[in-house]
Design a protein around this motif. Structure first.
Motif, PDB file in Angstrom:
ATOM      1  N   LEU A 258      22.463  61.720  63.189  1.00 54.05           N
ATOM      2  CA  LEU A 258      23.919  61.740  63.295  1.00 54.05           C
ATOM      3  C   LEU A 258      24.545  61.706  61.905  1.00 54.05           C
ATOM      4  O   LEU A 258      24.269  60.800  61.111  1.00 54.05           O
ATOM      5  N   MET A 259      25.393  62.704  61.601  1.00 56.12           N
ATOM      6  CA  MET A 259      26.050  62.803  60.296  1.00 56.12           C
ATOM      7  C   MET A 259      27.527  62.443  60.413  1.00 56.12           C
ATOM      8  O   MET A 259      28.201  62.865  61.356  1.00 56.12           O
ATOM      9  N   ASP A 260      28.027  61.657  59.448  1.00 53.14           N
ATOM     10  CA  ASP A 260      29.459  61.428  59.431  1.00 53.14           C
ATOM     11  C   ASP A 260      30.121  62.410  58.471  1.00 53.14           C
ATOM     12  O   ASP A 260      29.472  63.298  57.905  1.00 53.14           O
ATOM     13  N   ALA A 261      31.423  62.263  58.269  1.00 54.90           N
ATOM     14  CA  ALA A 261      32.194  63.256  57.520  1.00 54.90           C
ATOM     15  C   ALA A 261      31.869  63.217  56.032  1.00 54.90           C
ATOM     16  O   ALA A 261      31.508  62.184  55.475  1.00 54.90           O
ATOM     17  N   THR A 262      32.016  64.365  55.386  1.00 54.85           N
ATOM     18  CA  THR A 262      31.760  64.458  53.946  1.00 54.85           C
ATOM     19  C   THR A 262      32.741  63.616  53.139  1.00 54.85           C
ATOM     20  O   THR A 262      32.424  63.166  52.045  1.00 54.85           O
ATOM     21  N   ASP A 263      33.948  63.380  53.688  1.00 52.97           N
ATOM     22  CA  ASP A 263      34.933  62.572  52.971  1.00 52.97           C
ATOM     23  C   ASP A 263      34.853  61.100  53.363  1.00 52.97           C
ATOM     24  O   ASP A 263      35.698  60.294  52.973  1.00 52.97           O
ATOM     25  N   ARG A 264      33.823  60.748  54.126  1.00 55.53           N
ATOM     26  CA  ARG A 264      33.607  59.343  54.455  1.00 55.53           C
ATOM     27  C   ARG A 264      32.378  58.904  53.670  1.00 55.53           C
ATOM     28  O   ARG A 264      32.380  58.886  52.455  1.00 55.53           O
ATOM     29  N   LYS A 265      31.276  58.550  54.355  1.00 58.57           N
ATOM     30  CA  LYS A 265      30.054  58.181  53.635  1.00 58.57           C
ATOM     31  C   LYS A 265      29.140  59.384  53.440  1.00 58.57           C
ATOM     32  O   LYS A 265      28.294  59.387  52.562  1.00 58.57           O
ATOM     33  N   ASP A 266      29.302  60.404  54.302  1.00 60.31           N
ATOM     34  CA  ASP A 266      28.444  61.589  54.269  1.00 60.31           C
ATOM     35  C   ASP A 266      26.969  61.192  54.340  1.00 60.31           C
ATOM     36  O   ASP A 266      26.142  61.685  53.577  1.00 60.31           O
ATOM     37  N   GLU A 267      26.659  60.273  55.254  1.00 61.32           N
ATOM     38  CA  GLU A 267      25.295  59.797  55.436  1.00 61.32           C
ATOM     39  C   GLU A 267      24.778  60.155  56.817  1.00 61.32           C
ATOM     40  O   GLU A 267      25.549  60.310  57.770  1.00 61.32           O
ATOM     41  N   GLY A 268      23.468  60.273  56.903  1.00 60.70           N
ATOM     42  CA  GLY A 268      22.823  60.533  58.173  1.00 60.70           C
ATOM     43  C   GLY A 268      22.148  59.280  58.699  1.00 60.70           C
ATOM     44  O   GLY A 268      21.574  58.503  57.937  1.00 60.70           O
TER      45      GLY A 268
ATOM     46  N   ALA B  99      19.952  53.973  58.680  1.00 62.36           N
ATOM     47  CA  ALA B  99      20.359  55.004  57.728  1.00 62.36           C
ATOM     48  C   ALA B  99      19.151  55.747  57.182  1.00 62.36           C
ATOM     49  O   ALA B  99      18.132  55.143  56.833  1.00 62.36           O
ATOM     50  N   ILE B 100      19.259  57.070  57.109  1.00 64.58           N
ATOM     51  CA  ILE B 100      18.169  57.918  56.635  1.00 64.58           C
ATOM     52  C   ILE B 100      18.157  57.933  55.107  1.00 64.58           C
ATOM     53  O   ILE B 100      19.197  58.151  54.472  1.00 64.58           O
ATOM     54  N   VAL B 101      16.999  57.697  54.530  1.00 70.68           N
ATOM     55  CA  VAL B 101      16.874  57.669  53.073  1.00 70.68           C
ATOM     56  C   VAL B 101      16.325  58.997  52.568  1.00 70.68           C
ATOM     57  O   VAL B 101      15.710  59.770  53.311  1.00 70.68           O
TER      58      VAL B 101
ATOM     59  N   GLY C 268      11.040  62.469  48.577  1.00 78.43           N
ATOM     60  CA  GLY C 268      10.627  63.142  47.349  1.00 78.43           C
ATOM     61  C   GLY C 268      10.876  62.285  46.120  1.00 78.43           C
ATOM     62  O   GLY C 268      11.615  61.307  46.144  1.00 78.43           O
ATOM     63  N   ASP C 269      10.266  62.661  45.007  1.00 77.41           N
ATOM     64  CA  ASP C 269      10.315  61.845  43.784  1.00 77.41           C
ATOM     65  C   ASP C 269      11.722  61.724  43.220  1.00 77.41           C
ATOM     66  O   ASP C 269      12.111  60.691  42.683  1.00 77.41           O
ATOM     67  N   SER C 270      12.509  62.808  43.328  1.00 75.86           N
ATOM     68  CA  SER C 270      13.804  62.800  42.653  1.00 75.86           C
ATOM     69  C   SER C 270      14.882  62.066  43.434  1.00 75.86           C
ATOM     70  O   SER C 270      15.891  61.664  42.860  1.00 75.86           O
ATOM     71  N   SER C 271      14.702  61.892  44.738  1.00 78.70           N
ATOM     72  CA  SER C 271      15.799  61.329  45.527  1.00 78.70           C
ATOM     73  C   SER C 271      15.376  60.152  46.384  1.00 78.70           C
ATOM     74  O   SER C 271      16.105  59.738  47.260  1.00 78.70           O
ATOM     75  N   SER C 272      14.196  59.608  46.154  1.00 79.72           N
ATOM     76  CA  SER C 272      13.684  58.552  47.029  1.00 79.72           C
ATOM     77  C   SER C 272      14.469  57.267  46.921  1.00 79.72           C
ATOM     78  O   SER C 272      14.314  56.372  47.739  1.00 79.72           O
ATOM     79  N   HIS C 273      15.331  57.134  45.881  1.00 79.20           N
ATOM     80  CA  HIS C 273      16.107  55.908  45.726  1.00 79.20           C
ATOM     81  C   HIS C 273      17.556  56.102  46.173  1.00 79.20           C
ATOM     82  O   HIS C 273      18.404  55.263  45.886  1.00 79.20           O
ATOM     83  N   THR C 274      17.829  57.177  46.881  1.00 77.08           N
ATOM     84  CA  THR C 274      19.194  57.445  47.342  1.00 77.08           C
ATOM     85  C   THR C 274      19.173  57.674  48.847  1.00 77.08           C
ATOM     86  O   THR C 274      18.120  57.794  49.476  1.00 77.08           O
ATOM     87  N   MET C 275      20.368  57.727  49.431  1.00 78.08           N
ATOM     88  CA  MET C 275      20.471  58.113  50.837  1.00 78.08           C
ATOM     89  C   MET C 275      20.239  59.614  50.957  1.00 78.08           C
ATOM     90  O   MET C 275      20.483  60.374  50.015  1.00 78.08           O
ATOM     91  N   ALA C 276      19.755  60.029  52.099  1.00 76.02           N
ATOM     92  CA  ALA C 276      19.440  61.443  52.310  1.00 76.02           C
ATOM     93  C   ALA C 276      20.705  62.290  52.264  1.00 76.02           C
ATOM     94  O   ALA C 276      21.758  61.894  52.782  1.00 76.02           O
ATOM     95  N   SER C 277      20.598  63.441  51.625  1.00 79.49           N
ATOM     96  CA  SER C 277      21.705  64.391  51.614  1.00 79.49           C
ATOM     97  C   SER C 277      21.793  65.067  52.978  1.00 79.49           C
ATOM     98  O   SER C 277      20.877  65.001  53.792  1.00 79.49           O
TER      99      SER C 277
END
Length: 371
Positions: free
Chosen positions: A36-46, A179-181, A184-193
């Motif tokens: 489930l994805m929220d809006a890009t102008d909100r958290k933009d998280e899955g 929340a989906i994280v 991969g090496d470059s983004s493992s410390h962020t929330m999933a795009s």
């Protein structure tokens, strides 16, 4: 339905749902995760969403593997009260006002409470209608969340979306979310795009749903328990334009009543339709300077003669004298009334309603500017 509309042979239509929402509802009913994805102008998280009633060690294990591992359990505010789940803190300073409660474990049937097996069991206990506060221990390893009463229409968050999804699916309104994280090496410390969420969905053949689609469904078709509008009183009226059938519709989202005025003549396959909001200038002081009064009266005159429907959308807080307010939920209410009346193809008279909004309810609207 009035005899005039019944005689037109127009079929009553079922509520239209987007293909993405259909897929998500089907998955939820089967205990399959939905992304489930929220809006890009909100958290933009899955977020991964599951029905708590159908949680298993396998599904929770998968959820932990591809998310932050912090599993929450959205539920209606009233259900949280029944289970005696107070807020986690006295003053909620979360920027999104996420309503965390105290964390819980099931009182029986668990060991440490943290394993996938234990958390799945706790989620199922939360979802059981006969569970009581004594069936839970506090603190624990699952965090319930209180959803707003108005669902995603009131707050477009994952908490409300998860509860709405379960309700529309006909399941107990308790979910599991995490929340989906990033991977991969470059983004493992962020929330999933957004792109990573869609890749995860494609990898495991899971539906991906935008909360915006759920909002649209709620606005047009209701919450899963009640439709957007429910038919109330019906009466025959004699007016300066001729006899009309008046039908009141209760708006189950806003609590106000809207009015539909139906012509008694058989309207043919594409009835005339006029939709307008409240107008204090026209209704209170009968101002001739307000264009909406002229549009509505002109439409009503044609509808009384040729058949069709004129709809007045009410609002909880009517606009001030001389002002007009026309919102997305007003248009959706008009569409819901037309769907309830069984109309699938109409000629839309001048007014504020957008034909594209009516199309969401399965109504084909062409403009009709008059003879």
């Amino acid at each position: 339905m009035s005899a005039a509309l019944q005689s037109s042979g127009v079929p009553v239509i079922a509520p239209a749902r987007s293909a993405a929402l259909d897929d998500a509802v089907s998955a939820i009913r089967q205990g399959i995760p939905v992304l489930l994805m929220d809006a890009t102008d909100r958290k933009d998280e899955g977020y991964v969403v599951l029905a708590a009633e159908l949680a298993t060690a396998r599904s929770i294990g998968w959820m932990v593997r591809y998310t932050s591992g912090l599993i929450c359990a959205p539920m209606p505010d009233g259900r949280a009260d029944e289970l005696d789940l107070p807020s986690m803190v006295y003053a909620n300073k979360n920027p999104r006002e996420t309503a965390f409660t105290v964390a819980v474990d099931a009182a029986e049937g668990v060991t440490t409470g943290i394993s996938a097996t234990d958390r799945a069991h706790t989620l199922r206990v939360l979802a059981k209608s006969d569970s009581r506060p004594s069936d839970l221990t506090r603190p624990g390893h699952v965090i319930p969340l209180r959803a707003r009463p108005g669902g995603v229409v009131e707050r477009p968050g994952h908490t409300e979306a998860a509860v709405d999804l379960c309700t529309i699916a006909g399941l107990p309104a308790v979910a599991a979310v995490a929340a989906i994280v990033g991977g991969g090496d470059s983004s493992s410390h962020t929330m999933a795009s957004r792109q990573e969420v869609r890749r995860l969905g494609a990898q495991f053949d899971l539906p991906v749903l935008d909360i915006a689609e759920l909002i649209t469904h709620r606005l047009h078709h209701g919450d899963g328990f009640l439709p957007r509008v429910s038919r109330r009183e019906e009466a025959r009226l004699s007016t300066a334009y001729g006899d009309l059938i008046s039908i009141n519709f209760l708006d189950n989202l806003t609590g106000v009543e809207h009015t539909a005025l139906l012509g008694t003549a058989a309207p043919g396959p594409t009835p005339l339709v006029s939709i307008h909001g409240p107008c204090a200038s026209a209704g209170l002081v009968h101002s001739d300077t307000c264009a909406c009064r002229e549009e509505f009266d002109s439409g009503l005159r044609r509808i009384a003669s040729a058949g069709g429907v004129a709809i007045r959308i009410a609002q909880k807080n009517s606009p001030a004298l001389g002002a007009h307010s026309w919102r997305r939920e007003d248009e959706a209410a008009g569409a819901a009334i037309l769907a309830e009346l069984g109309l699938t193809s109409i000629r839309l008279l001048p007014g504020p309603c957008d034909p594209d909004v009516l199309a969401v309810s399965g109504i084909d609207a062409s403009d009709d500017v008059g003879p």
